[in-house]
Design a protein around this motif. Structure first.
Motif, PDB file in Angstrom:
ATOM      1  N   MET A  26       0.833  -1.208   0.000  1.00 54.56           N
ATOM      2  CA  MET A  26       0.000   0.000   0.000  1.00 54.56           C
ATOM      3  C   MET A  26       0.867   1.256   0.000  1.00 54.56           C
ATOM      4  O   MET A  26       0.532   2.253  -0.647  1.00 54.56           O
ATOM      5  CB  MET A  26      -0.964  -0.011   1.183  1.00 54.56           C
ATOM      6  CG  MET A  26      -2.057  -1.064   1.022  1.00 54.56           C
ATOM      7  SD  MET A  26      -3.306  -1.057   2.349  1.00 54.56           S
ATOM      8  CE  MET A  26      -4.275   0.395   1.899  1.00 54.56           C
ATOM      9  N   LEU A  27       1.997   1.211   0.724  1.00 52.54           N
ATOM     10  CA  LEU A  27       2.917   2.352   0.708  1.00 52.54           C
ATOM     11  C   LEU A  27       3.468   2.559  -0.704  1.00 52.54           C
ATOM     12  O   LEU A  27       3.504   3.683  -1.226  1.00 52.54           O
ATOM     13  CB  LEU A  27       4.065   2.128   1.703  1.00 52.54           C
ATOM     14  CG  LEU A  27       3.667   2.038   3.177  1.00 52.54           C
ATOM     15  CD1 LEU A  27       4.849   1.581   4.022  1.00 52.54           C
ATOM     16  CD2 LEU A  27       3.138   3.372   3.695  1.00 52.54           C
ATOM     17  N   GLU A  28       3.876   1.469  -1.340  1.00 50.47           N
ATOM     18  CA  GLU A  28       4.448   1.572  -2.691  1.00 50.47           C
ATOM     19  C   GLU A  28       3.395   2.057  -3.682  1.00 50.47           C
ATOM     20  O   GLU A  28       3.689   2.883  -4.563  1.00 50.47           O
ATOM     21  CB  GLU A  28       5.027   0.218  -3.112  1.00 50.47           C
ATOM     22  CG  GLU A  28       6.282  -0.140  -2.310  1.00 50.47           C
ATOM     23  CD  GLU A  28       6.874  -1.490  -2.649  1.00 50.47           C
ATOM     24  OE1 GLU A  28       8.053  -1.701  -2.355  1.00 50.47           O
ATOM     25  OE2 GLU A  28       6.147  -2.346  -3.202  1.00 50.47           O
ATOM     26  N   GLU A  29       2.174   1.580  -3.538  1.00 49.99           N
ATOM     27  CA  GLU A  29       1.115   2.000  -4.459  1.00 49.99           C
ATOM     28  C   GLU A  29       0.759   3.477  -4.272  1.00 49.99           C
ATOM     29  O   GLU A  29       0.172   4.087  -5.166  1.00 49.99           O
ATOM     30  CB  GLU A  29      -0.128   1.113  -4.275  1.00 49.99           C
ATOM     31  CG  GLU A  29       0.083  -0.262  -4.903  1.00 49.99           C
ATOM     32  CD  GLU A  29      -1.030  -1.266  -4.609  1.00 49.99           C
ATOM     33  OE1 GLU A  29      -0.973  -2.359  -5.204  1.00 49.99           O
ATOM     34  OE2 GLU A  29      -1.921  -0.967  -3.786  1.00 49.99           O
ATOM     35  N   ALA A  30       1.120   4.025  -3.100  1.00 51.45           N
ATOM     36  CA  ALA A  30       0.899   5.458  -2.850  1.00 51.45           C
ATOM     37  C   ALA A  30       2.063   6.303  -3.382  1.00 51.45           C
ATOM     38  O   ALA A  30       2.113   7.512  -3.129  1.00 51.45           O
ATOM     39  CB  ALA A  30       0.712   5.698  -1.359  1.00 51.45           C
ATOM     40  N   GLY A  31       2.977   5.679  -4.098  1.00 49.44           N
ATOM     41  CA  GLY A  31       4.070   6.428  -4.723  1.00 49.44           C
ATOM     42  C   GLY A  31       5.315   6.525  -3.870  1.00 49.44           C
ATOM     43  O   GLY A  31       6.238   7.286  -4.204  1.00 49.44           O
ATOM     44  N   LEU A  32       5.356   5.761  -2.786  1.00 49.88           N
ATOM     45  CA  LEU A  32       6.502   5.822  -1.878  1.00 49.88           C
ATOM     46  C   LEU A  32       7.448   4.658  -2.166  1.00 49.88           C
ATOM     47  O   LEU A  32       6.999   3.533  -2.418  1.00 49.88           O
ATOM     48  CB  LEU A  32       6.010   5.774  -0.429  1.00 49.88           C
ATOM     49  CG  LEU A  32       5.145   6.981  -0.059  1.00 49.88           C
ATOM     50  CD1 LEU A  32       4.260   6.686   1.141  1.00 49.88           C
ATOM     51  CD2 LEU A  32       6.038   8.188   0.212  1.00 49.88           C
ATOM     52  N   ARG A  33       8.751   4.954  -2.125  1.00 49.20           N
ATOM     53  CA  ARG A  33       9.777   3.946  -2.394  1.00 49.20           C
ATOM     54  C   ARG A  33      10.487   3.632  -1.088  1.00 49.20           C
ATOM     55  O   ARG A  33      10.901   4.554  -0.371  1.00 49.20           O
ATOM     56  CB  ARG A  33      10.782   4.516  -3.411  1.00 49.20           C
ATOM     57  CG  ARG A  33      11.909   3.595  -3.806  1.00 49.20           C
ATOM     58  CD  ARG A  33      12.779   4.261  -4.863  1.00 49.20           C
ATOM     59  NE  ARG A  33      12.021   4.498  -6.097  1.00 49.20           N
ATOM     60  CZ  ARG A  33      11.920   3.633  -7.105  1.00 49.20           C
ATOM     61  NH1 ARG A  33      12.571   2.488  -7.052  1.00 49.20           N
ATOM     62  NH2 ARG A  33      11.204   3.918  -8.173  1.00 49.20           N
ATOM     63  N   VAL A  34      10.636   2.349  -0.780  1.00 49.96           N
ATOM     64  CA  VAL A  34      11.330   1.946   0.441  1.00 49.96           C
ATOM     65  C   VAL A  34      12.837   2.014   0.166  1.00 49.96           C
ATOM     66  O   VAL A  34      13.380   1.185  -0.565  1.00 49.96           O
ATOM     67  CB  VAL A  34      10.928   0.524   0.873  1.00 49.96           C
ATOM     68  CG1 VAL A  34      11.666   0.129   2.149  1.00 49.96           C
ATOM     69  CG2 VAL A  34       9.416   0.431   1.076  1.00 49.96           C
ATOM     70  N   VAL A  35      13.507   3.013   0.757  1.00 55.91           N
ATOM     71  CA  VAL A  35      14.947   3.194   0.514  1.00 55.91           C
ATOM     72  C   VAL A  35      15.791   2.701   1.691  1.00 55.91           C
ATOM     73  O   VAL A  35      17.027   2.704   1.617  1.00 55.91           O
ATOM     74  CB  VAL A  35      15.294   4.658   0.144  1.00 55.91           C
ATOM     75  CG1 VAL A  35      14.648   5.031  -1.185  1.00 55.91           C
ATOM     76  CG2 VAL A  35      14.895   5.636   1.241  1.00 55.91           C
ATOM     77  N   ALA A  36      15.118   2.268   2.760  1.00 55.67           N
ATOM     78  CA  ALA A  36      15.789   1.595   3.876  1.00 55.67           C
ATOM     79  C   ALA A  36      14.720   0.837   4.643  1.00 55.67           C
ATOM     80  O   ALA A  36      13.578   1.303   4.756  1.00 55.67           O
ATOM     81  CB  ALA A  36      16.480   2.591   4.796  1.00 55.67           C
ATOM     82  N   SER A  37      15.088  -0.338   5.156  1.00 60.88           N
ATOM     83  CA  SER A  37      14.110  -1.153   5.890  1.00 60.88           C
ATOM     84  C   SER A  37      14.844  -2.139   6.777  1.00 60.88           C
ATOM     85  O   SER A  37      15.808  -2.765   6.339  1.00 60.88           O
ATOM     86  CB  SER A  37      13.229  -1.920   4.894  1.00 60.88           C
ATOM     87  OG  SER A  37      12.235  -2.661   5.573  1.00 60.88           O
ATOM     88  N   LYS A  38      14.406  -2.242   8.021  1.00 60.16           N
ATOM     89  CA  LYS A  38      14.933  -3.319   8.866  1.00 60.16           C
ATOM     90  C   LYS A  38      13.899  -3.718   9.909  1.00 60.16           C
ATOM     91  O   LYS A  38      13.152  -2.878  10.412  1.00 60.16           O
ATOM     92  CB  LYS A  38      16.274  -2.945   9.514  1.00 60.16           C
ATOM     93  CG  LYS A  38      16.285  -1.686  10.346  1.00 60.16           C
ATOM     94  CD  LYS A  38      17.730  -1.362  10.787  1.00 60.16           C
ATOM     95  CE  LYS A  38      17.788  -0.021  11.474  1.00 60.16           C
ATOM     96  NZ  LYS A  38      19.165   0.430  11.745  1.00 60.16           N
ATOM     97  N   ARG A  39      13.891  -5.028  10.201  1.00 56.71           N
ATOM     98  CA  ARG A  39      12.991  -5.580  11.219  1.00 56.71           C
ATOM     99  C   ARG A  39      13.769  -5.632  12.516  1.00 56.71           C
ATOM    100  O   ARG A  39      14.863  -6.212  12.582  1.00 56.71           O
ATOM    101  CB  ARG A  39      12.558  -6.974  10.780  1.00 56.71           C
ATOM    102  CG  ARG A  39      11.597  -7.690  11.712  1.00 56.71           C
ATOM    103  CD  ARG A  39      11.190  -8.998  11.039  1.00 56.71           C
ATOM    104  NE  ARG A  39      10.512  -9.916  11.934  1.00 56.71           N
ATOM    105  CZ  ARG A  39       9.202 -10.144  11.940  1.00 56.71           C
ATOM    106  NH1 ARG A  39       8.420  -9.485  11.104  1.00 56.71           N
ATOM    107  NH2 ARG A  39       8.678 -11.028  12.753  1.00 56.71           N
TER     108      ARG A  39
END
Ligand code: UDP
Length: 140
Positions: A26-39
């Protein structure tokens, strides 16, 4: 319009229900790109520090307990007007008031367990990104 970076957390209620991918979609479909991610598993000190602005609020202790009740996914999101775009797709804090098509309408369990955090201003986005990420962990 300007390209911005904002900060997001996929909260424990969402990771527990295996919704990391669904929320990210849903974030990506809103035009946002994940440029960092960690669990990560947040510590109590991290949660208290992150939410320090709310420390006088009646919900503070419960919120900290909730945020350390399971893993979270912290993310940096990049896009045009990313702060506002993220707040829009998140929906209202209380899912009962969230609009159709928002993450909280789709997935939030309650006003506390509301699936996502998103920075509310560009200044706070910078502070929150720095709280969890080193510059070299962000790859645009
Ligand atoms: N929260 C809560 N009870 C409330 C208001 C907020 O448990 O009455 C929690 C909820 O998880 C919310 C977080 O505290 O997302 C931060 O609150 P804020 O008002 O900043 O809402 P947000 O920016 O996350 O929509």
């Amino acid at each position: 319009m300007a390209t911005e970076r904002t900060f997001s957390i996929i909260k424990p209620d969402a990771t527990r229900r295996n919704l990391t991918g669904a929320v990210t979609k849903m974030l990506e479909e809103a035009g946002l790109r994940v440029v960092a991610s960690k669990r990560i598993q947040m510590t109590q000190a991290q949660a208290e520090g992150f939410y320090a602005v709310h420390k006088e609020r009646p919900f503070f202790n419960d919120l900290v307990s909730f945020m350390i009740s399971g893993p979270v996914v912290v993310q940096v999101l990049e896009g045009e007007d990313a702060v506002a775009a993220n707040r829009k797709v998140m929906g209202a804090t209380n899912p009962a008031q969230a609009e159709e098509g928002t993450i909280r309408k789709a997935y939030a369990e309650s006003i506390e367990a509301n699936s996502v955090h998103g920075s509310d201003s560009l200044d706070n986005a910078k502070i929150e990104i720095d709280f969890f990420f080193k510059p070299e962990e962000i790859v645009g």
